[in-house]
Design a protein around this motif. Structure first.
Motif, PDB file in Angstrom:
ATOM      1  N   VAL A 184      -6.104 -17.303   0.315  1.00 31.01           N
ATOM      2  CA  VAL A 184      -6.435 -16.764  -0.048  1.00 31.01           C
ATOM      3  C   VAL A 184      -6.792 -15.687  -1.003  1.00 31.01           C
ATOM      4  CG1 VAL A 184      -6.083 -13.432   1.124  1.00 31.01           C
ATOM      5  CG2 VAL A 184      -5.807 -15.645   2.606  1.00 31.01           C
ATOM      6  N   ALA A 185      -8.608 -15.791  -1.176  1.00 29.98           N
ATOM      7  CA  ALA A 185      -9.097 -15.021  -3.155  1.00 29.98           C
ATOM      8  C   ALA A 185      -8.647 -13.442  -2.639  1.00 29.98           C
ATOM      9  CB  ALA A 185      -9.852 -15.239  -3.237  1.00 29.98           C
ATOM     10  N   SER A 186      -7.892 -13.137  -3.404  1.00 25.71           N
ATOM     11  CA  SER A 186      -7.307 -11.210  -3.061  1.00 25.71           C
ATOM     12  C   SER A 186      -6.775 -10.874  -4.265  1.00 25.71           C
ATOM     13  CB  SER A 186      -6.873 -11.336  -2.105  1.00 25.71           C
ATOM     14  OG  SER A 186      -6.875  -9.667  -1.690  1.00 25.71           O
ATOM     15  N   ASP A 187      -7.165  -9.762  -4.679  1.00 29.62           N
ATOM     16  CA  ASP A 187      -5.653  -9.241  -6.271  1.00 29.62           C
ATOM     17  C   ASP A 187      -4.830  -7.928  -5.255  1.00 29.62           C
ATOM     18  OD1 ASP A 187      -6.467 -10.957  -7.921  1.00 29.62           O
ATOM     19  OD2 ASP A 187      -8.599 -10.751  -7.677  1.00 29.62           O
ATOM     20  N   VAL A 188      -5.334  -7.742  -4.278  1.00 31.34           N
ATOM     21  CA  VAL A 188      -4.313  -6.859  -3.135  1.00 31.34           C
ATOM     22  C   VAL A 188      -2.860  -7.391  -3.149  1.00 31.34           C
ATOM     23  CG1 VAL A 188      -3.825  -5.745  -1.418  1.00 31.34           C
ATOM     24  CG2 VAL A 188      -5.992  -5.602  -2.330  1.00 31.34           C
ATOM     25  N   ASP A 189      -1.933  -6.536  -3.981  1.00 34.03           N
ATOM     26  CA  ASP A 189      -0.523  -6.876  -3.151  1.00 34.03           C
ATOM     27  C   ASP A 189       0.060  -6.012  -2.805  1.00 34.03           C
ATOM     28  OD1 ASP A 189      -0.358  -5.376  -4.992  1.00 34.03           O
ATOM     29  OD2 ASP A 189       0.914  -6.260  -6.580  1.00 34.03           O
ATOM     30  N   ASN A 190      -0.516  -5.287  -1.576  1.00 40.79           N
ATOM     31  CA  ASN A 190       0.278  -4.704  -0.837  1.00 40.79           C
ATOM     32  C   ASN A 190       1.234  -5.348   0.070  1.00 40.79           C
ATOM     33  OD1 ASN A 190      -2.281  -2.983  -1.896  1.00 40.79           O
ATOM     34  ND2 ASN A 190      -0.733  -1.532  -1.432  1.00 40.79           N
ATOM     35  N   PRO A 191       2.114  -4.782   1.376  1.00 43.30           N
ATOM     36  CA  PRO A 191       2.590  -5.198   2.309  1.00 43.30           C
ATOM     37  C   PRO A 191       1.822  -4.951   3.437  1.00 43.30           C
ATOM     38  CG  PRO A 191       4.170  -3.386   1.625  1.00 43.30           C
ATOM     39  CD  PRO A 191       3.124  -3.824   0.898  1.00 43.30           C
ATOM     40  N   LEU A 192       2.167  -5.401   5.224  1.00 43.00           N
ATOM     41  CA  LEU A 192       1.511  -4.761   5.727  1.00 43.00           C
ATOM     42  C   LEU A 192       1.928  -3.331   6.495  1.00 43.00           C
ATOM     43  CD1 LEU A 192       0.007  -5.612   8.394  1.00 43.00           C
ATOM     44  CD2 LEU A 192       2.045  -6.253   9.537  1.00 43.00           C
ATOM     45  N   LEU A 193       3.033  -3.324   5.726  1.00 44.26           N
ATOM     46  CA  LEU A 193       4.127  -1.885   6.696  1.00 44.26           C
ATOM     47  C   LEU A 193       4.012  -1.446   5.371  1.00 44.26           C
ATOM     48  CD1 LEU A 193       5.635  -3.542   9.659  1.00 44.26           C
ATOM     49  CD2 LEU A 193       3.626  -3.121   9.946  1.00 44.26           C
ATOM     50  N   GLY A 194       4.449  -0.242   5.996  1.00 45.23           N
ATOM     51  CA  GLY A 194       4.951   1.659   5.302  1.00 45.23           C
ATOM     52  C   GLY A 194       4.153   1.942   4.676  1.00 45.23           C
ATOM     53  N   PRO A 195       4.618   3.108   3.058  1.00 44.37           N
ATOM     54  CA  PRO A 195       4.055   3.845   2.789  1.00 44.37           C
ATOM     55  C   PRO A 195       2.786   2.960   2.108  1.00 44.37           C
ATOM     56  CG  PRO A 195       5.981   3.782   1.576  1.00 44.37           C
ATOM     57  CD  PRO A 195       6.158   3.101   2.938  1.00 44.37           C
ATOM     58  N   HIS A 196       2.997   1.789   1.312  1.00 43.29           N
ATOM     59  CA  HIS A 196       1.828   1.407   0.511  1.00 43.29           C
ATOM     60  C   HIS A 196       0.806  -0.547   1.847  1.00 43.29           C
ATOM     61  CE1 HIS A 196       3.940   2.772  -2.990  1.00 43.29           C
ATOM     62  NE2 HIS A 196       5.400   2.109  -2.453  1.00 43.29           N
ATOM     63  N   GLY A 197       1.514   0.318   2.091  1.00 43.65           N
ATOM     64  CA  GLY A 197       1.162  -0.752   3.017  1.00 43.65           C
ATOM     65  C   GLY A 197      -0.341  -0.931   4.096  1.00 43.65           C
ATOM     66  N   ALA A 198      -1.196  -1.156   5.041  1.00 46.96           N
ATOM     67  CA  ALA A 198      -2.853  -1.246   4.781  1.00 46.96           C
ATOM     68  C   ALA A 198      -3.139  -0.220   5.462  1.00 46.96           C
ATOM     69  CB  ALA A 198      -2.791  -2.574   5.601  1.00 46.96           C
ATOM     70  N   ALA A 199      -2.508   0.351   6.437  1.00 44.42           N
ATOM     71  CA  ALA A 199      -2.833   1.600   7.720  1.00 44.42           C
ATOM     72  C   ALA A 199      -2.554   3.033   5.956  1.00 44.42           C
ATOM     73  CB  ALA A 199      -2.045   2.317   8.045  1.00 44.42           C
ATOM     74  N   ALA A 200      -1.631   2.864   5.813  1.00 40.73           N
ATOM     75  CA  ALA A 200      -1.218   4.384   4.760  1.00 40.73           C
ATOM     76  C   ALA A 200      -2.303   4.172   3.529  1.00 40.73           C
ATOM     77  CB  ALA A 200       0.389   4.258   4.010  1.00 40.73           C
ATOM     78  N   VAL A 201      -2.187   3.034   3.241  1.00 40.08           N
ATOM     79  CA  VAL A 201      -2.849   2.651   1.712  1.00 40.08           C
ATOM     80  C   VAL A 201      -4.389   2.409   2.222  1.00 40.08           C
ATOM     81  CG1 VAL A 201      -3.969   1.580  -0.138  1.00 40.08           C
ATOM     82  CG2 VAL A 201      -1.471   1.339  -0.251  1.00 40.08           C
ATOM     83  N   TYR A 202      -5.219   1.951   2.639  1.00 42.80           N
ATOM     84  CA  TYR A 202      -6.566   1.629   2.777  1.00 42.80           C
ATOM     85  C   TYR A 202      -6.884   2.480   3.922  1.00 42.80           C
ATOM     86  CZ  TYR A 202      -5.315  -1.733  -0.312  1.00 42.80           C
ATOM     87  OH  TYR A 202      -5.368  -2.787  -2.041  1.00 42.80           O
ATOM     88  N   GLY A 203      -6.536   2.775   4.913  1.00 49.20           N
ATOM     89  CA  GLY A 203      -6.658   3.389   6.857  1.00 49.20           C
ATOM     90  C   GLY A 203      -7.835   4.508   6.157  1.00 49.20           C
ATOM     91  N   PRO A 204      -7.173   5.479   5.408  1.00 53.28           N
ATOM     92  CA  PRO A 204      -7.825   6.817   5.001  1.00 53.28           C
ATOM     93  C   PRO A 204      -9.504   6.238   3.862  1.00 53.28           C
ATOM     94  CG  PRO A 204      -5.645   6.986   4.083  1.00 53.28           C
ATOM     95  CD  PRO A 204      -5.835   5.391   4.736  1.00 53.28           C
TER      96      PRO A 204
END
Length: 408
Positions: A184-204
């Motif tokens: 996986v070529a990516s510089d994103v270090d967010n976990p899947l869940l929580g306040p720094h996760g996929a839904a909270a950070v990128y969903g909006p």
């Protein structure tokens, strides 16, 4: 031997591809150049690989809203390597009528991967960026043969919201990827869940309302819980034995064992879901780690290696990089800074071109870039900069050459 100038820019989003930027810069310099368009794993990654010598493979896949679309990946026969760009099949630019945060799927990305595996890929590089979906990579996994089942044994519909009803994952029909290396070529270090996760950070960013974010978080939590309990994903993602464990559990499922009640709604340990990068591309990073046992590598650094930057820079007197906007985001692993770091290792100076810049001279120098030239230096109107980016970039390159390419 006359040293050449290595022109290695990313795209100017909304106006020029990376290859077009490189061509315009070369035209304006008036000296011998080598053009190497680059990308950091997001939009334009396949184009950059093709410009670097890969061939393009185009197939029909499922778009983020379920429609059939034409998408491509890059292929190199000699190394049996495929470069798959999530944005090609599952990106925001593929949404015909605006955001669909609850139902958008990564299914098409899985179809691209499956085609590359059938072609005989020994390595698949998955570039994550520009995602339209927040489905935890569920669609990608389904396209590769996983069945995501509800309590009645029915297949879940597409999208992150449906994951709330997930009861079991059946991997008995999963494509055989045992001989394939996934990166996986990516510089994103967010976990899947929580306040720094996929839904909270990128969903909006994908149009999710606060209620949508809660729905998506619940779905991703359920996905992580079921995968954690039923497919041996408690350990770190790099633990290679997890593949054997998953296969063993899949065999148990085939023998009729019922895993439906072996989990609750909360993972007992974060495991793969808590790994840096699991939240990339709406959680596609999680599925890549969990089901493909991928290794996450810094996007631009890995892709520069893949494109042969290290060899080309040895014969360069100057490297010119750039992107549409040189700003704070550029300092977080974007292409220009990655190029500058790689060039510094070879002792070659770097300058940048861009549409606009907000970084100070000190910030640029700290990132390894001697100077930056912006289209707005020539034309203050942003709309004209976008519309006339090509000719303006040639003029900018001529100005750069006058300063940095004077003969001794």
């Amino acid at each position: 031997m006359v040293q050449q100038v290595l022109v290695a820019p990313d795209k100017f989003k909304g106006s020029l591809t990376a290859a077009e930027v490189a061509a315009r810069v070369s035209a304006g310099l008036g000296v011998p150049t080598v053009e190497l368009p680059v990308a950091d794993g997001g939009d334009g990654t396949v184009d950059a690989a093709v410009a670097g010598g890969f061939s393009r493979v185009t197939i029909e896949v499922t778009g983020p809203t379920g429609e059939r679309i034409s998408a491509s990946y890059a292929w190199q026969d000699a190394a049996a390597t495929a470069v798959v760009e999530l944005a090609e099949a599952s990106g925001l630019r593929r949404l015909p009528g605006g955001h669909e945060p609850l139902t958008a799927t990564s299914h098409g990305t899985g179809e691209l991967i499956a085609d590359a595996v059938r072609r005989g890929a020994k390595r698949v590089v998955l570039g994550l960026g520009g995602s339209a979906c927040t489905d935890g990579g569920a669609g990608m996994a389904q396209a590769l043969g996983a069945r995501l089942l509800d309590a009645d044994g029915g297949d879940l519909p597409r999208g992150g919201a449906a994951l709330k009803e997930l009861a079991r994952i059946d991997l008995s029909g999963f494509v055989d990827v045992s001989g394939v290396e996934f990166v996986v070529a990516s510089d994103v270090d967010n976990p899947l869940l929580g306040p720094h996760g996929a839904a909270a950070v990128y969903g909006p960013q994908k149009g999710a309302t606060p209620d949508d974010v809660k729905t998506l978080e619940a779905g991703l939590t359920r996905l992580a819980a079921v995968a954690t309990a039923t497919h041996g994903l408690m350990g770190a993602p790099e633990r290679r034995s997890s593949r054997r464990e998953s296969e063993g559990r899949a065999n148990e499922e085939r023998s009729g064992r019922d895993h439906e009640h072996e989990h609750d709604d909360t993972p007992r340990a974060m495991g793969v879901a808590g790994a840096p990068g699991a939240g990339a591309a709406g959680g596609v990073g999680f599925a890549a780690l969990a089901f493909l046992h991928a290794e996450i590598r810094p996007g631009i650094g890995y892709l520069l290696d893949l494109l042969g930057f290290g060899e080309l820079v040895k014969d360069a007197r100057l490297v010119i990089t750039g992107e549409g906007s040189l700003d704070e985001q550029s300092l977080r692993g974007k292409a220009p800074v990655g190029v500058a770091r790689a060039a510094a290792e070879a002792g070659v100076p770097v300058v940048a071109v861009c549409g606009r810049r907000t970084l100070t001279d000190d910030e640029l120098r700290a990132a390894g870039i001697e100077a930056a030239y912006a289209l707005t230096d020539l034309e203050p109107d942003p709309e004209r900069c976008m519309a006339e980016a090509g000719p303006l970039l040639e003029r900018l390159a001529a100005r750069l050459a006058a300063v940095h390419l004077q003969e001794d």
